[in-house]
Motif scaffolding. Structure first.
Motif, short mmCIF file in Angstrom:
data_model
loop_
_atom_site.label_atom_id
_atom_site.label_comp_id
_atom_site.label_asym_id
_atom_site.label_seq_id
_atom_site.Cartn_x
_atom_site.Cartn_y
_atom_site.Cartn_z
N THR A 45 0.87 -1.20 0.00
CA THR A 45 0.00 0.00 0.00
C THR A 45 0.90 1.24 0.00
O THR A 45 1.74 1.40 0.88
CB THR A 45 -0.92 0.00 1.22
N SER A 76 -7.44 -1.68 -4.72
CA SER A 76 -8.36 -0.79 -3.99
C SER A 76 -7.78 0.61 -3.93
O SER A 76 -6.56 0.81 -4.00
CB SER A 76 -8.60 -1.31 -2.57
N ASP A 119 -8.08 3.37 -1.26
CA ASP A 119 -8.57 3.66 0.10
C ASP A 119 -8.39 5.13 0.43
O ASP A 119 -7.95 5.93 -0.39
CB ASP A 119 -7.82 2.78 1.09
N ASP A 120 -8.71 5.51 1.66
CA ASP A 120 -8.71 6.92 2.04
C ASP A 120 -7.32 7.52 2.02
O ASP A 120 -7.15 8.68 1.62
CB ASP A 120 -9.30 7.09 3.45
N PHE A 121 -6.30 6.73 2.40
CA PHE A 121 -4.96 7.29 2.53
C PHE A 121 -3.95 6.64 1.61
O PHE A 121 -2.80 7.08 1.56
CB PHE A 121 -4.46 7.14 3.97
N TYR A 122 -4.33 5.57 0.91
CA TYR A 122 -3.33 4.84 0.11
C TYR A 122 -4.03 4.05 -0.98
O TYR A 122 -5.26 3.90 -0.98
CB TYR A 122 -2.50 3.90 0.99
N TYR A 155 -1.01 8.29 -2.21
CA TYR A 155 -1.42 8.86 -3.49
C TYR A 155 -0.36 9.80 -4.08
O TYR A 155 -0.42 10.15 -5.26
CB TYR A 155 -2.72 9.64 -3.33
N HIS A 185 -1.41 5.01 7.03
CA HIS A 185 -1.89 6.34 7.44
C HIS A 185 -0.70 7.30 7.44
O HIS A 185 -0.16 7.68 8.46
CB HIS A 185 -2.52 6.28 8.84
N SER A 195 1.25 10.77 6.58
CA SER A 195 1.03 12.21 6.43
C SER A 195 2.26 12.80 5.74
O SER A 195 3.40 12.47 6.10
CB SER A 195 0.84 12.87 7.81
#
Length: 550
Positions: free
Chosen positions: A436, A472, A474-477, A439, A518, A520
């Motif tokens: 994973t 997939s 996903d929200d962060f990756y 982005y 997750h 940052s």
């Protein structure tokens, strides 16, 4: 004329008187002769001399038979090893005077007829005969006693038996020492189809135990067969000879006669066994030809040949036992039938799980979900199939752990076969792993790094080429899945380990960080997570800056 008639009448009268007198004298003559005839006596002669005579018959026994009977009784008393002279007495009865030994052995009976034959009384003749019998036996014992001779025979025979036992024991011990000394020649173990049933030491131990049992039985049998000979020396124990021999000969005779009567059934059983044996050989040849693919049947796979043959062989053996059963000795016995029913009930109650596993093993065989050597997964267990039996399936994991799974569990569980598509005509097994990445990294760079890592991985196929799937967003990756073909399913742990190592190297070389999902992008001045040897020489840690508008 009258005178002549008178003379003639007188002549006839004299003649008639003379005939009557002669007839009367003839009638009286036999009585006189019978009173003067002397009866013939038969001697009672148990030893060299006659001790008395027997003159009169008793019932159906003639005087001669009585004399022989009395003689045999006196000889029996003489043969008594411990004759007691005071135990022989005269005991009166209702019709005779009996000469009796120890109150139970009647030697002879003296009747009134015997007394009249000798013009004496019954009591006198009985006491006379008693004294003569007693003195004859005592004289014979004193001068020709058999007791020392019998004791000598007993001692001699005992010594001979002891010597025979000693020699036989020595022979057995010599054979035992010789075999133990030469055990390497005679004991090489027992094996069947590469199965070691008995090691040489176990085989020697078993032989010595059986040899010891044979030795003990032989010695006991010699002693037992010697007892009748010992007992036959003394008349008092002679009857035990027949009893001891009957204990062995009667069962042996019954066994032998039973075997003789069983011979027709035995020949029938042998013929049935021979027929089934050679029938199985023909069937075995046919199925082995199928296994070696010399014979091909549409829809019947070669790996079904041996299991099918085993099933047919089991059914044929069962059918053979059904045919043979009536010919077995005692098959009609209620006890035999009761034991058979009892064993059948025990088998049915105690083998429910085993039967379930056998049925499951048969179903698995014809389902063909896997074969020996395949790398499979059943439940949570993964490994190579090393054995398939009627009851269980054994799997060896990559950690070399042998796990036994009952066939009923295999049948009720989901199984995954990793080796099913790894032959030369297929692409192989497609293994995959997922990373994973955030982005902020271009997906093309990630695809290139993953494919480069897959190509460098050993034991993988270069064609078809590895490919990446984005599984997939996903929200962060983004989830990237690298897929690569291999024909070494049993080496998956090593392949995955090598693939992961190469992914790390390829990502580091491409400057792509494999961060926590997750992630940052806000930096606080720390160095990047890429190893230093992958960084440029002019690399500097970023500075933490905060800018405010207007």
């Amino acid at each position: 004329m009258k005178i002549k008639v008178l003379r003639l009448f007188a002549f006839f009268f004299v003649l008639l008187s003379f005939s009557i007198f002669a007839q009367n004298s003839n009638l009286k003559k036999p009585e006189k002769e019978s009173a003067t005839v002397k009866l013939k006596g038969y001697p009672v002669k148990p030893f060299n001399d006659t001790i008395f005579f027997v003159y009169h018959n008793v019932g159906s026994f003639s005087a001669k038979e009585r004399a022989q009977y009395i003689t045999s009784k006196i000889k029996r008393l003489y043969n008594e090893s411990f004759f007691e002279k005071d135990s022989i007495k005269v005991i009166p009865s209702d019709v005779s005077m009996d000469i009796v030994y120890q109150s139970d052995l009647v030697i002879m009976s003296v009747l009134e007829a015997d007394a009249k034959a000798e013009n004496s009384t019954v009591s006198a003749i009985a006491n006379r005969n008693l004294a003569k019998i007693k003195s004859a036996i005592i004289y014979q014992n004193e001068n020709y006693s058999q007791l020392p001779k019998r004791i000598g025979y007993t001692v001699l025979l005992t010594l001979i038996i002891g010597l025979v036992l000693f020699l036989i024991s020595k022979v057995f011990n010599f054979i035992k020492r010789y075999i133990v000394k030469k055990r390497a020649r005679y004991f090489k173990g027992v094996s069947y189809n590469s199965i070691n049933i008995l090691s040489p030491d176990k085989q020697l131990f078993l032989f010595l135990r059986i040899f010891g049992i044979i030795k003990t039985i032989t010695l006991i049998l010699i002693v037992y067969l010697s007892l009748p000979v010992l007992f036959s020396i003394f008349p008092a124990t002679k009857d035990y000879t027949t009893t001891l021999l009957k204990w062995i000969l009667t069962p042996a005779k019954l066994a032998f006669m039973g075997f003789i009567s069983f011979l027709p059934s035995l020949f029938t059983i042998i013929v049935i066994i021979i027929i089934f044996k050679y029938s199985l050989k023909v069937i075995k040849f046919f199925f082995y030809e199928i296994k070696s693919e010399n014979i091909k049947i549409n829809g019947f796979y070669s790996d079904w040949a041996l299991p099918t043959f085993n099933v047919i062989r089991l059914l044929m053996y069962a059918f053979m036992l059904v045919i043979i059963f009536p010919y077995l000795p005692g098959s009609d016995s209620p006890i035999f039938k009761g034991v058979s029913v009892f064993v059948g009930v025990l088998f049915s109650l105690g083998s429910s799980n085993a039967i379930a596993n056998m049925v499951a093993g048969l179903v698995i065989t014809y389902m063909r979900p896997f074969k020996i050597g395949d790398f499979i997964k059943i439940g949570e267990v993964s490994g190579e199939v090393i054995e398939k039996t009627a009851l269980v399936t054994r799997i060896r994991t990559p950690k070399f752990e042998d796990i036994t799974i009952p066939n009923a569990t295999v049948l009720s569980s989901t199984s995954t076969n990793y080796s099913a598509n790894t032959n030369e005509s297929t692409n192989g097994l497609l293994i995959h792993t997922t990373v994973t990445i955030g982005y902020d990294v271009p997906w093309k760079d990630i695809h290139a790094a993953l494919i480069d890592a897959a190509v460098k991985t050993e034991m993988t196929e270069k064609e078809p080429k590895p490919f990446v799937l984005q599984t997939s967003l996903d929200d962060f990756y983004v989830s990237y899945q690298i897929n690569v073909y291999t024909k070494e399913p049993t080496k998956q742990p090593r392949i995955y380990s090598s693939l992961h190592q190469n992914i790390q190297d390829s990502f580091n070389a491409a400057g792509i960080e494999i961060m926590s999902p997750h992630y940052s992008a806000l930096r606080d001045g720390n160095t990047t997570t890429i190893p230093p040897n992958y960084l440029k020489e002019d690399y500097e840690s970023p500075v933490f800056n905060i800018k405010s508008k207007g």
